[in-house]
Design an enzyme around this catalytic site. Structure first.
Site, PDB file in Angstrom:
ATOM      1  N   CYS A 279       0.827  -1.212   0.000  1.00 16.62           N
ATOM      2  CA  CYS A 279       0.000   0.000   0.000  1.00 16.62           C
ATOM      3  C   CYS A 279       0.858   1.259   0.000  1.00 16.62           C
ATOM      4  CB  CYS A 279      -0.952  -0.008   1.188  1.00 16.62           C
ATOM      5  SG  CYS A 279      -0.128  -0.291   2.780  1.00 16.62           S
ATOM      6  N   HIS A 716      -1.168   0.638   7.548  1.00 13.32           N
ATOM      7  CA  HIS A 716      -1.723   0.742   6.198  1.00 13.32           C
ATOM      8  C   HIS A 716      -1.632   2.177   5.702  1.00 13.32           C
ATOM      9  CE1 HIS A 716      -4.064  -0.571   2.800  1.00 13.32           C
ATOM     10  NE2 HIS A 716      -5.000   0.328   3.030  1.00 13.32           N
TER      11      HIS A 716
END
Length: 762
Positions: A279, A716
């Site tokens: 990510c 994330h």
């Protein structure tokens, strides 16, 4: 997945599409390789469960190609015009079988996707335990140093029970297990609440600072009278807590009333598939290709791809491929292989592109980016800019990194004689310190024993920039007047870029580990002016300092006598005292002592302090570019890195320590007269600086990279980008969460905690 399939050259194994752009045909015409294997597959339709199935482990269940696709193959010969050559003829059968069994870049990435690699280490394999004894059950009820009754870790070497670190999800901890390790040097501990009868548990090695496995766990526990077969798991494992933390970002894909955000499709709204902890890559690529510089440089839909023998290994080809994928819109449509329940309003997200080849290229040879582990998005941003700048840019194409470049000017003024020195440094980003002001907490007697999470007062972007560009006093000896009164130092912009990349430093050292702080930074959507941060340069009446070479002895390092005496009283040799004081700013004895404790094992700890021929604190006027690049990859700005390397004799490890010990030192610019990248030779021979000095310098927030998690190397990343959505009157914020692209609803809150900001010049 295109209906026409993919053609794989049976001579060089290059893959090419055979639809409207027909890159397979282009490859044949340029190489004259005649035979290809056409592979087409059709996804077996899957039905989306309501609610989605809960993930219970980090490793995604492995699906085979047969589980997901119906695949067909045929051999085609361009030279003969035959579309279905008999695959059993000659050596074709073996070649086709080899191609079908080979792993693609994407498949190699998927194998490790979300899989956490936990192995044994020398400390668990060679564990030496103290004499055996029976630990009574009542002694396993709470920490030996406090009253905590959960998050307890048993030292496998001596049987001590200590609480762990405070963890995600409100799990308390006072780090007494770590304290025990610091006192005893015992490295391996097991979390009691994670023990299961089948022999699994959370095992942590403090020496490696990593999760580990212990092949002899049952025997090591039995040494202390603990029968693992009788234990019952009572707490979440570290893996389960990490999954829960990562899944928290799924909630941002819904509105406050629980409805799923509507996906956006079209040009510029293509997502990137998560290749496994990638990510950080997806977020940075989305922000980069939303800038006009990168879009103009690499998005050429009407041009053929570069004619190179190995496109998979060519950075230009891969960047143009990603630009086409992200900006053309040809891959931005709902996943037709997923159907929702009849009564569900759910609109499938897109499949997303898998930038596996680009990830392989930019990570090749890099210790961190070549792995499947989560990485720092800002470090990746700096790494990509470096790779792009080093690549070829044939006229009329320009290096897109030029849009990010600008020049900072540092002004030093002697407090005693008032003479000044100006230095300039070309940069492509700034890292701004975020002031930390904790809110006062009122502790009630009836509160739980769990340590509440710190809360911080919000700060404005202007406050951060004021701190970054503010004047400060530094301890230096003036080689003009030999005064030790010090200097005032201030860094301002000499030019401004088209795109200003800002890294917000919200970290503090906890047990020598950088820990992220959730300090809100208020950033407006409206344009703001940076004219007040423009350097005015040398003023009339200012006298410049002479060059240091004229008086090298003036800046000779003299250790703080009082601090040396304190350290020697503690038993440290004088050589070590001087080295520690030099590395930590020549001030506080306690700081120097902490430095010594963490550098006891340095091979040169007892070597005399070597500051070069001049003996000055700035003895080395040149810094190794590779060392600068290494520190830049750690997110340390060039001025700070340059000064740290000079102060530590070019030792990168000690230089990093120096930066942590001097967080407010803005560093040292390069000499304006030195041949730096800040001055680029113009066409007529004059020096042309990066960026622009034109005013007004008005900027507006264009995109942000946000991070969820306690560490930049876990959690994330997502990107928010301001874009014009079709059929809407004005620009809106769009959330790019891997392959999911939706109109954002909580941007104001996300802006406060962004990790990287991109401002475009208005």
């Amino acid at each position: 997945d295109d209906p026409t399939g993919l053609n794989v050259c049976l001579y060089c194994f290059n893959g090419g599409c055979c639809s409207d752009r027909n890159h397979a045909q282009v490859h044949h015409e340029s190489t004259r390789h005649p035979m290809v294997l056409n592979i087409s597959r059709k996804r077996k339709r899957s039905k989306r469960d309501e609610p989605p199935q809960k993930i219970s482990k980090l490793a995604i269940a492995a699906e085979t190609e047969e589980d997901r696709y119906d695949t067909t193959t045929r051999v085609r010969c361009y030279e003969c015009g035959i579309d279905d050559v008999d695959k059993s003829s000659g050596k074709l059968s073996a070649v086709v079988e080899g191609v079908m069994k080979a792993n693609t870049f994407a498949k190699q990435a998927e194998v490790q996707a979300w899989e956490q690699e936990i192995t044994a280490c020398e400390h668990t394999l060679c564990l030496e335990q103290e004499p055996a004894r029976q630990i009574e059950s009542q002694s396993l009820g709470h920490c030996s140093m406090c009253d905590l009754k959960e998050n307890l870790w048993l030292c496998l070497e001596c049987g001590n029970l200590g609480c762990g670190r405070q963890q995600y999800g409100g799990v308390g901890g006072n780090s007494h297990g770590l304290k025990h390790t610091e006192l005893t040097k015992h490295a391996v501990a097991v979390k009691l609440g994670s023990l299961t009868p089948d022999g699994t548990a959370d095992i942590y090695c403090y020496a490696c600072n990593e999760e580990r496995t212990d092949p002899e766990l049952a025997a090591h526990l039995g040494h202390w009278g603990i029968n693992i077969a009788e234990r019952e798991k009572t707490e979440k494992s570290l893996t389960e807590m990490q999954i829960e933390q990562n899944l928290k970002w799924e909630f941002s894909m819904t509105t406050e009333d629980g409805k799923e955000l509507k996906p956006i499709f079209g040009e510029g709204f293509t997502g990137l598939k998560n290749l496994g902890n990638s990510c950080y890559l997806a977020s940075i690529l989305q922000c980069l290709f939303s800038t006009p510089a990168f879009a103009t440089r690499y998005f050429h839909p009407q041009e053929p791809p570069p004619a190179v023998p190995n496109p998979a290994e060519d950075l230009e080809t891969q960047l143009r491929k990603v630009a086409d994928g992200l900006l053309s819109g040809r891959y931005s449509y709902p996943d037709s292989d997923v159907i929702a329940s009849e009564d569900s309003p759910y609109i499938p997200h897109q499949k997303g592109l898998a930038p596996a080849m680009l990830k392989h290229l930019i990570g090749r040879g890099h210790e961190e980016f070549s792995t499947m582990r989560q990485q720092d998005a800002f470090e990746l941003f700096l790494h990509i800019l470096k790779l792009v700048t080093r690549s070829q840019h044939k006229s009329p194409a320009e290096d897109p990194v030029k849009a990010f470049r600008f020049v900072m000017e540092q002004r030093l003024q002697c407090i005693s004689c008032n003479r000044v020195r100006y230095r300039t440094d070309e940069q492509d980003n700034i890292s701004i310190p975020v002031p930390v002001r904790r809110k006062l907490r009122v502790i009630n007697s009836d509160e739980s024993e769990e340590k509440p999470k710190d809360e911080f007062e919000p700060v404005t972007l202007k406050e951060c920039l004021d701190t970054f560009t503010g004047a400060e006093e530094v301890e230096l000896t003036c080689h003009g007047c030999n005064s030790k009164a010090g200097f005032t130092k201030r860094s301002l912009f000499k030019t401004f870029p088209d795109v200003l990349a800002v890294n917000a430093r919200r970290f503090e050292l906890v047990n020598w580990v950088p820990t992220k702080l959730d300090v809100p930074v208020v950033v407006d959507d409206e344009p703001f002016n940076l004219d007040s941060y423009m350097s005015s340069g040398q003023q009339d009446g200012e006298d410049l300092l002479p060059e240091e070479a004229n008086n090298p002895a003036a800046t000779r390092f003299t250790p703080n006598a009082a601090a040396v005496e304190q350290l020697e009283t503690m038993g440290f040799p004088r050589v070590r005292c001087e080295k520690a004081l030099h590395a930590t700013g020549n001030g506080d004895a306690e700081v120097a002592m902490n430095w010594l404790f963490s550098h006891m094992d340095d091979p040169d700890i007892d070597s005399p302090l070597d500051l070069g021929d001049s003996g000055s604190t700035g003895a080395s006027t040149s810094v190794d570019p590779e060392s600068l690049e290494m520190m830049a990859a750690m997110g340390i700005g060039a001025p700070q890195a340059r000064k740290a390397l000079k102060e530590t004799g070019g030792d990168v490890s000690r230089a990093v320590d120096w930066v942590f010990n001097h967080p407010d030192d803005q560093g040292e610019m390069e000499e304006e007269t030195a041949p730096t990248d800040a001055n680029v030779q113009g066409t007529s021979g004059e020096k042309v600086m990066a960026g622009s000095s034109d005013l007004p310098a008005t900027f507006r927030l264009r995109s942000i990279v946000c991070h969820k998690g306690a560490s930049i190397h876990a959690g994330h990343y997502v990107a928010f980008i301001r874009k014009q959505i079709p059929d809407e009157a004005s620009e809106s914020w769009v959330l790019y969460n891997d392959e999911k692209v939706v109109k954002a609803v909580d941007v104001e809150e996300m802006k406060k905690f962004a990790y990287v900001y991109f401002f475009s010049r208005a």
